[in-house]
Scaffold this motif. Structure first.
Motif, PDB file in Angstrom:
ATOM      1  N   LYS A 113       0.832  -1.208   0.000  1.00  9.95           N
ATOM      2  CA  LYS A 113       0.000   0.000   0.000  1.00  9.95           C
ATOM      3  C   LYS A 113       0.866   1.257   0.000  1.00  9.95           C
ATOM      4  CE  LYS A 113      -3.752   2.311   2.503  1.00  9.95           C
ATOM      5  NZ  LYS A 113      -4.644   2.261   3.699  1.00  9.95           N
ATOM      6  N   GLU A 116       1.839   2.261  -3.330  1.00  6.79           N
ATOM      7  CA  GLU A 116       0.696   2.618  -4.183  1.00  6.79           C
ATOM      8  C   GLU A 116       0.100   1.429  -4.935  1.00  6.79           C
ATOM      9  OE1 GLU A 116       2.003   5.859  -6.620  1.00  6.79           O
ATOM     10  OE2 GLU A 116       2.017   7.283  -4.965  1.00  6.79           O
ATOM     11  N   THR A 118      -2.798  -1.386  -5.098  1.00  7.00           N
ATOM     12  CA  THR A 118      -4.169  -1.529  -4.610  1.00  7.00           C
ATOM     13  C   THR A 118      -4.655  -2.953  -4.880  1.00  7.00           C
ATOM     14  OG1 THR A 118      -5.068  -0.741  -6.724  1.00  7.00           O
ATOM     15  CG2 THR A 118      -4.728   0.910  -4.974  1.00  7.00           C
ATOM     16  N   LEU A 253      -2.586  -7.797  -6.067  1.00  9.99           N
ATOM     17  CA  LEU A 253      -2.413  -6.338  -6.043  1.00  9.99           C
ATOM     18  C   LEU A 253      -1.838  -5.841  -7.353  1.00  9.99           C
ATOM     19  CD1 LEU A 253      -1.436  -7.429  -2.877  1.00  9.99           C
ATOM     20  CD2 LEU A 253      -2.057  -5.036  -2.581  1.00  9.99           C
ATOM     21  N   LYS A 255      -0.509  -2.217  -9.681  1.00  8.72           N
ATOM     22  CA  LYS A 255      -0.067  -0.816  -9.708  1.00  8.72           C
ATOM     23  C   LYS A 255       0.144  -0.415 -11.166  1.00  8.72           C
ATOM     24  CE  LYS A 255       3.704   2.222  -8.139  1.00  8.72           C
ATOM     25  NZ  LYS A 255       4.930   2.296  -7.313  1.00  8.72           N
TER      26      LYS A 255
END
Length: 258
Positions: A113, A116, A118, A253, A255
């Motif tokens: 996180k 950056e 998500t 995740l 990015k």
């Protein structure tokens, strides 16, 4: 402080990659593959104290195997390794970076996180025992719903699906479907590149009935093709079966690097 890994780093690295998880770690089993595949990086402080491996496919970067010696934690070593890999991806015009983290690993999720990343999707990992079965409702398919099936799992890497991959998988009879009551579940089969006799399955389930048909097929397929283990990755909750066990849940995740 960050450099490409060498064969001679293996002994030192495996010293701090023994008890990463409650069951141990897999780095010792994939180290030689990673060295061969390249893009294996070491964070060095006289001796290696951290590692990270990267895998590039089309416009995507896959980050895996982030490990840091317990004596050097909380020094942002993992973050520096990730940034180093991202910088290589950006030079090669890679658009997205992905990583997979255990849903209960709050430390790694916090690190991601801070960089950056998500949560893009949440996936569940099930193990399935091979078993002789029959009377399953299965067809081999030559197409996929590209809105639903954006990636498939190959050796625990989420690989973006395109027309070339679909064609290759179809020719090898690696796409299976079950259709019942206007519901269709799809599974993509792949062999583990790092572990022998291991079948990895990406399952897109739309109903319990169709998913159960695929599970019956997979068990029988494993027996016929001498697989010892079946690993299923899916975004859905699968019904409780004696031979099916939920192991872990993971966050995928993402990015944007552009």
């Amino acid at each position: 402080m960050i450099r490409n890994a060498k064969l001679s780093d293996k002994h030192q690295v495996l010293k701090f990659c023994q008890n990463t998880f409650s069951w141990g770690d897999y780095v010792e089993h994939v180290w030689d593959f990673w060295i061969t595949e390249d893009s294996l990086f070491v964070y060095e402080k006289q001796l290696p104290v951290g590692i990270c491996h990267a895998f590039f496919s089309k416009n995507q970067l896959w980050i895996e195997g982030i490990r840091v010696d317990t004596n050097f934690r909380k020094q942002k070593i993992a973050s520096e390794l990730v940034k180093h890999v991202e910088s290589i991806g950006k030079k090669d015009n890679v658009l997205f970076s992905f990583m997979l983290i255990d849903a209960e690993n709050s430390v790694s999720l916090s690190m991601a996180k801070s960089l950056e990343y998500t949560i893009f999707q949440t996936w569940k990992f099930y193990s399935l025992e091979p078993e002789k079965n029959s009377n399953f409702n299965i067809i081999f398919a030559n197409s996929l719903n590209d809105h639903l099936c954006t990636h498939y799992v190959k050796s625990w890497r989420w690989i973006p699906i395109d027309s070339t991959i679909i064609s290759e998988l179809s020719k090898q009879n690696k796409i299976i479907q079950s259709k019942i009551d206007d519901k269709t579940s799809t599974a993509i089969l792949s062999d583990s590149e790092h572990f022998e006799n291991t079948l990895i399955v990406t399952l897109f389930s739309s109903s319990e009935k169709t998913a159960s048909q695929i599970i019956l097929f997979l068990q029988n397929y494993a027996i016929q093709n001498n697989y010892n283990r079946i690993q299923i990755l899916t975004k859905e909750n699968l019904q409780n079966l004696k031979s099916l066990e939920h192991k872990l849940s993971f966050h995928l995740l993402r990015k944007n690097l552009d």
